[in-house]
Design a protein around this motif. Sequence first.
Motif, PDB file in Angstrom:
ATOM      1  N   ASN A 134       0.806  -1.222   0.000  1.00 51.50           N
ATOM      2  CA  ASN A 134       0.000   0.000   0.000  1.00 51.50           C
ATOM      3  C   ASN A 134       0.838   1.271   0.000  1.00 51.50           C
ATOM      4  N   LYS A 135       1.889   1.283   0.797  1.00 51.07           N
ATOM      5  CA  LYS A 135       2.618   2.528   1.045  1.00 51.07           C
ATOM      6  C   LYS A 135       3.868   2.702   0.187  1.00 51.07           C
ATOM      7  N   TYR A 136       4.357   1.626  -0.382  1.00 55.77           N
ATOM      8  CA  TYR A 136       5.598   1.698  -1.152  1.00 55.77           C
ATOM      9  C   TYR A 136       5.401   1.264  -2.605  1.00 55.77           C
ATOM     10  N   LEU A 137       5.046   0.007  -2.789  1.00 60.33           N
ATOM     11  CA  LEU A 137       5.005  -0.545  -4.140  1.00 60.33           C
ATOM     12  C   LEU A 137       3.913   0.087  -4.996  1.00 60.33           C
ATOM     13  N   SER A 138       2.791   0.451  -4.381  1.00 57.43           N
ATOM     14  CA  SER A 138       1.683   1.027  -5.143  1.00 57.43           C
ATOM     15  C   SER A 138       1.965   2.449  -5.617  1.00 57.43           C
ATOM     16  N   VAL A 139       2.871   3.144  -4.940  1.00 53.59           N
ATOM     17  CA  VAL A 139       3.178   4.529  -5.324  1.00 53.59           C
ATOM     18  C   VAL A 139       4.550   4.642  -5.984  1.00 53.59           C
ATOM     19  N   SER A 140       5.185   3.509  -6.204  1.00 52.89           N
ATOM     20  CA  SER A 140       6.516   3.496  -6.804  1.00 52.89           C
ATOM     21  C   SER A 140       6.443   3.656  -8.313  1.00 52.89           C
ATOM     22  N   GLU A 141       7.267   4.550  -8.845  1.00 52.67           N
ATOM     23  CA  GLU A 141       7.359   4.698 -10.293  1.00 52.67           C
ATOM     24  C   GLU A 141       7.983   3.454 -10.923  1.00 52.67           C
ATOM     25  N   SER A 142       8.807   2.767 -10.168  1.00 50.89           N
ATOM     26  CA  SER A 142       9.493   1.587 -10.694  1.00 50.89           C
ATOM     27  C   SER A 142       8.575   0.372 -10.777  1.00 50.89           C
ATOM     28  N   PHE A 143       7.566   0.321  -9.897  1.00 47.49           N
ATOM     29  CA  PHE A 143       6.720  -0.871  -9.817  1.00 47.49           C
ATOM     30  C   PHE A 143       5.256  -0.628 -10.174  1.00 47.49           C
ATOM     31  N   LYS A 144       4.894   0.607 -10.514  1.00 47.26           N
ATOM     32  CA  LYS A 144       3.477   0.927 -10.679  1.00 47.26           C
ATOM     33  C   LYS A 144       2.797   0.090 -11.764  1.00 47.26           C
ATOM     34  N   GLU A 145       3.557  -0.334 -12.774  1.00 44.65           N
ATOM     35  CA  GLU A 145       2.958  -1.130 -13.844  1.00 44.65           C
ATOM     36  C   GLU A 145       2.700  -2.572 -13.420  1.00 44.65           C
ATOM     37  N   ARG A 167      11.870 -13.502   1.240  1.00 44.50           N
ATOM     38  CA  ARG A 167      13.194 -13.063   0.794  1.00 44.50           C
ATOM     39  C   ARG A 167      13.083 -12.180  -0.446  1.00 44.50           C
ATOM     40  N   LEU A 168      12.319 -12.640  -1.409  1.00 42.73           N
ATOM     41  CA  LEU A 168      12.204 -11.905  -2.665  1.00 42.73           C
ATOM     42  C   LEU A 168      11.392 -10.628  -2.486  1.00 42.73           C
ATOM     43  N   PHE A 169      10.358 -10.691  -1.664  1.00 46.12           N
ATOM     44  CA  PHE A 169       9.543  -9.501  -1.413  1.00 46.12           C
ATOM     45  C   PHE A 169      10.393  -8.424  -0.735  1.00 46.12           C
ATOM     46  N   LEU A 170      11.228  -8.825   0.216  1.00 49.16           N
ATOM     47  CA  LEU A 170      12.104  -7.862   0.886  1.00 49.16           C
ATOM     48  C   LEU A 170      13.096  -7.241  -0.095  1.00 49.16           C
ATOM     49  N   ALA A 171      13.497  -8.011  -1.107  1.00 47.27           N
ATOM     50  CA  ALA A 171      14.387  -7.455  -2.131  1.00 47.27           C
ATOM     51  C   ALA A 171      13.681  -6.345  -2.912  1.00 47.27           C
ATOM     52  N   LEU A 172      12.375  -6.507  -3.147  1.00 47.77           N
ATOM     53  CA  LEU A 172      11.614  -5.434  -3.808  1.00 47.77           C
ATOM     54  C   LEU A 172      11.647  -4.163  -2.967  1.00 47.77           C
ATOM     55  N   THR A 173      11.537  -4.326  -1.652  1.00 50.65           N
ATOM     56  CA  THR A 173      11.503  -3.145  -0.786  1.00 50.65           C
ATOM     57  C   THR A 173      12.833  -2.402  -0.786  1.00 50.65           C
ATOM     58  N   GLN A 174      13.922  -3.110  -1.069  1.00 58.75           N
ATOM     59  CA  GLN A 174      15.224  -2.442  -1.155  1.00 58.75           C
ATOM     60  C   GLN A 174      15.254  -1.489  -2.354  1.00 58.75           C
ATOM     61  N   ILE A 175      14.599  -1.897  -3.435  1.00 59.84           N
ATOM     62  CA  ILE A 175      14.533  -1.017  -4.610  1.00 59.84           C
ATOM     63  C   ILE A 175      13.693   0.216  -4.295  1.00 59.84           C
ATOM     64  N   THR A 176      12.589   0.025  -3.565  1.00 66.00           N
ATOM     65  CA  THR A 176      11.768   1.190  -3.217  1.00 66.00           C
ATOM     66  C   THR A 176      12.517   2.122  -2.270  1.00 66.00           C
ATOM     67  N   PHE A 177      13.428   1.576  -1.451  1.00 62.36           N
ATOM     68  CA  PHE A 177      14.244   2.443  -0.598  1.00 62.36           C
ATOM     69  C   PHE A 177      15.095   3.369  -1.454  1.00 62.36           C
ATOM     70  N   ILE A 178      15.736   2.812  -2.476  1.00 65.12           N
ATOM     71  CA  ILE A 178      16.548   3.645  -3.370  1.00 65.12           C
ATOM     72  C   ILE A 178      15.676   4.709  -4.026  1.00 65.12           C
ATOM     73  N   GLU A 179      14.486   4.304  -4.455  1.00 64.34           N
ATOM     74  CA  GLU A 179      13.595   5.263  -5.110  1.00 64.34           C
ATOM     75  C   GLU A 179      13.124   6.343  -4.143  1.00 64.34           C
ATOM     76  N   LEU A 222      14.704   7.993  -2.133  1.00 63.72           N
ATOM     77  CA  LEU A 222      15.660   9.099  -2.075  1.00 63.72           C
ATOM     78  C   LEU A 222      15.333  10.169  -3.108  1.00 63.72           C
ATOM     79  N   HIS A 223      14.512   9.794  -4.101  1.00 65.88           N
ATOM     80  CA  HIS A 223      14.192  10.719  -5.195  1.00 65.88           C
ATOM     81  C   HIS A 223      12.686  10.899  -5.397  1.00 65.88           C
ATOM     82  N   ASN A 224      11.884  10.072  -4.755  1.00 62.55           N
ATOM     83  CA  ASN A 224      10.432  10.107  -4.923  1.00 62.55           C
ATOM     84  C   ASN A 224       9.781  10.360  -3.567  1.00 62.55           C
ATOM     85  N   GLN A 225       9.242  11.557  -3.376  1.00 61.69           N
ATOM     86  CA  GLN A 225       8.686  11.940  -2.076  1.00 61.69           C
ATOM     87  C   GLN A 225       7.395  11.203  -1.741  1.00 61.69           C
ATOM     88  N   ASP A 226       6.800  10.535  -2.714  1.00 56.97           N
ATOM     89  CA  ASP A 226       5.583   9.773  -2.440  1.00 56.97           C
ATOM     90  C   ASP A 226       5.873   8.491  -1.665  1.00 56.97           C
TER      91      ASP A 226
END
Length: 344
Positions: A129-140, A283-295, A297-301
């Motif tokens: 809800n709070k990360y993957l849904s608002v991520s530009e990297s994962f929105k599709e 394990r794999l889901f947590l890896a997705l969250t690492q990408i949203t952490f990087i994002e 830094l540049h995406n205030q959403d």
Amino acid sequence: MKYEKTLKSLCRQPKLSIIQIESMFRKRNSVEVTVTPKNIGRDGFEIETDEGVCFVTERPIQFLNNKWGRVTKLQERMLDLAIPVPLYMGEGTVVEDIYRINNSDNPTLEANLWLHESFTAEIAVAYFNKYLSVSESFKEYKSIIFEAIEAYYFGLDHIAIMSLFPVFEAGLRNIQAKLLNSDVGNVSTEQFDKGIKELLLNWGSTRFPEYIWYPGKGYNTQVEIDFLTHVNPQCDVINAFRLFFKHVLYKPSNANSSLNGFNRHLVVHLLKNDFNEPSNFARLFLALTQITFIESLHNQDIPFFWPGVDENDKKIGNYMRTLTDQFFAPRRKVLKEQGICEYP
């Protein structure tokens, strides 16, 4: 940079002082410099030269690596367990738990149980809800991710895990394309690893624009990465993710057989069929969250700090638990009768 040899020599000294730095510049370069003690996350010194301001750490980088705790160091202890550092948990808690797991009689089993207990439905939903849904990297890929969560709680472990591998790769490719202008069609492991390093170095360099030189800058990438992980927490997390990516998720599949099937190449090409350990989904889901952490830094959403679980997360979490109670539990009997797969 005409003082680089002197600066490199200073960085090799066991422990620096103002007098030592001033003396070495006089001896080697016949110049006077202004030296000021400064802590930028680690103790060190600013050195004002006629070319600009430089920074050296009081102790060598290797000394700092051995002495100080970092997320990078924690991730190194988690590599054999094939777990990325969970960013929603306190670092102290994770350190204690991983120490206990690594010193248990069966670390792999203990790690799997730990993931199963700590990565709850509410945590997965909160991240969605709070990360993957608002991520530009994962929105599709929101539908795929949500269906993967459902599949996991249905007990469809193969489907849940396999569906997230291409999502992970797409998200990583998207964040690198956005921030580095890299090829949106890249599928090269080497290029992915290079891109993660570049993301780290770019972020770190923007944190210290006042310095024309610091350990590793412009001459040794690994030293620069180590330095940045000590003085910038975001670089530390990015580097931990890089280690997990390189040494676990995208490790050459012929390197060893200790990953229990949790490896992108083994799964996608079905070179092994033992990846359906349920904790591999976490394990794999947590890896997705690492990408949203990087994002973040540049995406205030995207929240920079873990916001916790709210009532809506709990509501959807209960829905996921219902899937387990009403569908997965009865399904075990059918699977066992068909001789397809047994669950504990």
